[in-house]
Design a protein around this motif. Structure first.
Motif, short mmCIF file in Angstrom:
data_model
loop_
_atom_site.label_atom_id
_atom_site.label_comp_id
_atom_site.label_asym_id
_atom_site.label_seq_id
_atom_site.Cartn_x
_atom_site.Cartn_y
_atom_site.Cartn_z
N HIS A 274 0.67 -1.16 0.06
CA HIS A 274 -0.03 0.03 -0.09
C HIS A 274 1.02 1.21 0.12
O HIS A 274 0.27 2.33 0.47
N LEU A 362 -8.46 8.76 -6.85
CA LEU A 362 -8.68 9.23 -5.32
C LEU A 362 -9.91 8.39 -4.74
O LEU A 362 -10.21 8.76 -3.21
N GLY A 363 -10.62 7.47 -5.23
CA GLY A 363 -11.75 6.64 -4.73
C GLY A 363 -12.92 7.62 -4.77
O GLY A 363 -13.83 7.39 -3.74
N PHE A 383 -2.22 4.11 -1.82
CA PHE A 383 -2.33 4.03 -0.31
C PHE A 383 -3.57 3.14 0.17
O PHE A 383 -4.66 3.20 -0.66
N GLN A 384 -3.38 2.65 1.08
CA GLN A 384 -4.37 1.65 1.77
C GLN A 384 -5.91 2.80 1.83
O GLN A 384 -5.83 3.82 2.25
N GLY A 385 -6.82 1.95 1.18
CA GLY A 385 -8.14 2.82 1.01
C GLY A 385 -8.54 3.93 0.15
O GLY A 385 -9.34 4.22 -0.08
N ARG A 386 -7.45 4.13 -0.54
CA ARG A 386 -7.52 5.27 -1.72
C ARG A 386 -8.69 5.06 -2.54
O ARG A 386 -9.16 6.07 -2.70
N ASN A 390 -10.72 -0.22 2.13
CA ASN A 390 -9.05 -0.22 2.76
C ASN A 390 -8.91 -2.00 2.79
O ASN A 390 -7.66 -2.13 3.17
#
Lengths: 423, 165
Positions: A274, A362-363, A383-386, A390
């Motif tokens: 991540h 960016l989700g 990144f995690q959850g992005r 997550n």
């Protein structure tokens, strides 16, 4: 002792003969960029109690992060921004559909050599590809810039990255920058000005250099400079909003460190979830099953990226169960891609071609991930959850690796994949 | 001088895990932001944090996006300061601009654990932990002026008022 690019540009802007590393300067940026966050910035600006934006001609506003608006809340934000720019006389306003800010500013000729640019977006480092000093700032700082036009900056130490030799097709500037970030880490260039130099950089198109500068932030850098050259000037010739004066580092400038790479030896690289610095050669992750492929964004959504990807997708279909999203970086690129038959190749292969914007990167919307899903993406962050859950995983790679993987359904070395001559 | 209980985190804590991207373009008050602080890093934080607590982390704290809410939500959660080996430059600026004190302890933070107590003396540039003192360089005067005014917006208001005839 000579001066680095960062010293020279900040000295010029501060009206000083020279500045030293660590010296704080109070300067007026030439261009200040904000995007969908302008709605929040305008509210902060109102708190300062100044009626009018000082020097509205220095501000560029691009709506790109959640476009077209996916919720009533976002729509309200966009409406407030339209009203704000109209009221304040900010003429450089690019509404939904024009493109992602980091393509729009170069394309529309605001990102120019020698300029000092700040933007309330971390990937503002992108404009260094055209020889600007360009750094991200926060929302309060942008609101303060509306009121005063001024900002303090600390003169950074500089890191030179000298890339010799030439990249071997289908290896791209994305593989190079992932390799560098993997080597020096997410804080390897923290607070520093990065200067990319060498034969490989000189051989690159402006589009390829934009990838390097865009991702300079992923090694912590304040800006990521490429020396402007004939290619830069040709790109800007029909676009530049103003006259400009390129700034080059002195040959005897002092660097904190010089890193050397051999482009000819470089293979495709992938950043595993991540973190962006969790990088390995593609061989180490080959065969990892994917659910989604994302081609595009401000990192790799330019025409050359789409051409490269199309070579793997022309006349083929996405692997069963794989979804593919194509996100061109701007309307101009989308139009070129349509004219050159690329959109048809993607759509026939089973991909969804979206309007230019940031959406899934960016989700925000348009292709977020569920728990347990894996995406291979040409974007700049994993990144995690992005990108949604997550418990989802995002791998970052070049357009060639992403397209080759979309066809097989597993992470694939593009050097081993079947490809055509290109559309 | 402040003293507080520690929440401890590792290197490269990014702004997505401090304040998730899905919230960044939603209008929220600072108090609402605080409810989501560090949500994807430590789900116990937002409920457990007490006013005056101190976050201690490794290198490159706040890397990633420029989103200022990452600093706003930490400040609104009641955290009195963040100590890290280093900060991403945009988070560092955002923290100052939100009036959240940041301490760069380049010598390392690995000796500090969750629930320890640390003391920060900003004037002397000293962090005290279990009787030992660790020095940090004081902030430049231009930066300190912003922090002392409570953040950038009050600082700019003050500066503009001072220049009015």
């Amino acid at each position: 002792m000579g001066q680095t690019f960062a010293q020279k540009v900040l000295a010029k802007k501060a009206g000083l003969p020279r500045v030293e590393v660590g010296q704080i300067v109070d300067v007026e940026p030439d261009v200040c960029m904000s995007h969908d966050n302008t709605a929040a910035i305008a509210k902060t600006f109102a708190k300062i109690g100044v009626e009018r934006v000082k020097n509205p001609e220095r501000f560029v506003v691009v709506l790109d992060h959640t476009v077209p608006a996916s919720t009533e809340e976002y729509a309200k934000g966009h409406k407030e921004i339209r009203e704000f720019v109209a009221k304040q006389g900010i003429k450089a306003f690019y509404d939904v559909g024009v493109g992602v800010c980091h393509q729009v500013l170069p394309e529309m000729g605001y990102a120019l050599p020698g300029r000092l640019i700040v933007g309330s977006d971390s990937h503002t480092t992108a404009y260094g590809a055209l020889g600007a000093f360009s750094a991200g700032v926060g929302r309060s700082e942008m609101a303060a810039l509306y009121a005063t036009s001024r900002i303090w900056l600390k003169t950074p130490a500089s890191l030179k990255i000298d890339v010799r030799g030439k990249l071997k097709e289908p290896v791209t500037s994305k593989d190079l920058v992932l390799k560098i970030i993997g080597d020096i880490g997410a804080d390897g260039a923290l607070y520093k000005s990065v200067e990319y130099a060498g034969e490989a950089i000189e051989a690159m198109s402006v589009a390829s250099r934009l990838v390097l500068s865009n991702m300079a932030i992923e090694m912590g850098a304040k800006n990521g400079y490429c020396a402007p050259d004939k290619k830069t000037f040709a790109f800007l010739e029909p676009r530049a909003q103003a006259e400009y004066t390129p700034i080059y580092p002195d040959p005897d400038a002092e660097y904190e460190k010089v890193l050397t790479y051999d482009a000819a030896k470089l293979g495709p690289h992938v950043a595993k979830s991540h973190t962006v610095d969790n990088v390995s050669p593609v061989e180490e992750v080959e065969g990892t099953k994917i659910d989604q492929a994302l081609l595009g964004t401000c990192t790799n959504g330019r025409l050359e990226d789409l051409h490269l990807a199309a070579r793997y997708l022309e006349g083929r279909k996405l692997a069963k169960g794989v979804r593919m999203i194509v996100l061109p970086a701007s309307r101009e690129i989308l139009l070129d891609a349509m004219r050159e038959g690329l959109v048809e190749i993607f759509v026939r292969a089973g991909a969804m071609v979206l309007n230019p914007g940031c959406g899934p990167c960016l989700g925000a919307h348009q292709g977020v991930l569920a728990a347990g899903e894996v995406c291979i993406s040409t974007a700049n962050r994993n990144f995690q959850g992005r990108m949604g859950s997550n418990e989802a995983a995002t791998y970052l790679a070049s357009p060639a690796t992403v397209a080759a993987s979309a066809v097989t359904g597993v992470i694939t070395d593009p050097r081993k994949a079947v490809r055509g001559g290109g559309a | 001088m402040i003293e507080g209980k520690v929440w401890k985190y590792a290197d490269d804590v990014n702004t997505d895990v401090i304040f998730a991207g899905k919230y960044t373009y939603k209008p929220m008050t600072a108090a609402e932001m605080a409810e989501h602080a560090l949500e994807d890093l430590d789900p116990t934080f937002a409920k457990g944090v007490k006013p005056g607590d101190i976050i201690v982390a490794g290198a490159n704290f706040g890397c990633g996006s420029s989103r200022e809410q990452a600093a706003t939500c930490v400040k609104a959660s009641g955290v009195a300061a963040v100590i890290a080996v280093s900060f991403s430059r945009i988070f560092f600026r955002n923290a100052i601009n939100e009036g959240l004190p940041v301490v760069e302890l380049a010598s390392g933070t690995s000796m500090i654990a969750k629930d320890d107590t640390v003391k920060i003396d900003f004037d002397k540039g000293v962090v005290t932990h279990k009787g030992k003192e660790y020095r940090f360089p004081p902030l430049p005067k231009e930066v300190l002026a912003i922090l002392n005014d409570g953040g950038l917006i009050p600082h700019v208001k003050k500066a503009l008022a001072a220049t009015k005839p």
